[in-house]
Design a protein around this motif. Structure first.
Motif, PDB file in Angstrom:
ATOM      1  N   GLY A  27     -33.823   0.479 -27.225  1.00 11.55           N
ATOM      2  CA  GLY A  27     -33.204   1.508 -26.396  1.00 11.55           C
ATOM      3  C   GLY A  27     -31.894   1.974 -27.008  1.00 11.55           C
ATOM      4  N   LEU A  29     -28.228   3.858 -26.012  1.00 13.41           N
ATOM      5  CA  LEU A  29     -27.403   4.154 -24.844  1.00 13.41           C
ATOM      6  C   LEU A  29     -27.065   5.634 -24.698  1.00 13.41           C
ATOM      7  CD1 LEU A  29     -24.913   1.157 -25.050  1.00 13.41           C
ATOM      8  CD2 LEU A  29     -26.893   1.408 -23.560  1.00 13.41           C
ATOM      9  N   ALA A  91     -32.633   7.528 -22.156  1.00 15.10           N
ATOM     10  CA  ALA A  91     -31.520   6.714 -22.655  1.00 15.10           C
ATOM     11  C   ALA A  91     -31.703   5.273 -22.189  1.00 15.10           C
ATOM     12  CB  ALA A  91     -30.194   7.280 -22.144  1.00 15.10           C
ATOM     13  N   GLU A  92     -31.460   4.333 -23.072  1.00 19.06           N
ATOM     14  CA  GLU A  92     -31.578   2.894 -22.842  1.00 19.06           C
ATOM     15  C   GLU A  92     -33.010   2.377 -22.774  1.00 19.06           C
ATOM     16  OE1 GLU A  92     -29.012   1.151 -19.890  1.00 19.06           O
ATOM     17  OE2 GLU A  92     -27.698   2.899 -19.918  1.00 19.06           O
ATOM     18  N   GLN A  93     -34.020   3.236 -22.830  1.00 23.23           N
ATOM     19  CA  GLN A  93     -35.416   2.795 -22.721  1.00 23.23           C
ATOM     20  C   GLN A  93     -35.929   2.275 -24.064  1.00 23.23           C
ATOM     21  OE1 GLN A  93     -38.128   5.820 -21.364  1.00 23.23           O
ATOM     22  NE2 GLN A  93     -39.901   4.465 -21.473  1.00 23.23           N
ATOM     23  N   THR A  94     -36.527   1.108 -24.033  1.00 25.15           N
ATOM     24  CA  THR A  94     -37.148   0.496 -25.204  1.00 25.15           C
ATOM     25  C   THR A  94     -38.647   0.776 -25.150  1.00 25.15           C
ATOM     26  OG1 THR A  94     -35.505  -1.256 -25.268  1.00 25.15           O
ATOM     27  CG2 THR A  94     -37.582  -1.707 -26.370  1.00 25.15           C
TER      28      THR A  94
END
Length: 119
Positions: A27, A29, A91-94
């Protein structure tokens, strides 16, 4: 449009002759991203390939997206399967991509997973 300093990401894992390939895109940021995900299975088909098959299953974050098994063609050469999907990551998603090859009467030459970011 991303700032000029942002470089497109390219993630790749080559499992070679293994039957499982896993690629994890971490992810980020700062921003959402869009990736073109490609999975390629290439198999060597023997000259006497009677009844030979190969298959490919693709999972994104543990969820099956696609699966296919076919008769192997091109005796004495190669055959394969390809998968393509565009994926948006917030944003921040893996994202975890898992590809599993199944074979009968052929040999895996390459199992490749790639993800290229589109800016």
């Amino acid at each position: 449009m991303p700032p000029p300093s942002v470089q497109a990401e390219h993630w790749r894992t080559d499992a070679g002759t293994d039957s499982v390939a896993v690629l994890t895109i971490p992810g980020l940021l700062a921003r959402a991203r869009v990736f073109d995900v490609d999975v390629t299975l290439t198999v060597d088909v023997p000259a006497d390939a009677t009844g030979a098959t190969h298959g490919l299953t693709v999972e994104l974050d543990g969820q099956r997206q696609w699966t296919r098994s076919i008769h192997s063609n091109n005796p004495g050469q190669t055959d394969g399967l390809d998968y393509h999907q565009r994926v948006r990551l917030e944003a921040e998603q893996t994202l975890r991509i898992r590809a599993v090859a199944t074979i009968k009467g052929v040999r895996i030459r390459q199992l490749l997973v790639e993800a290229r970011e589109e800016l």
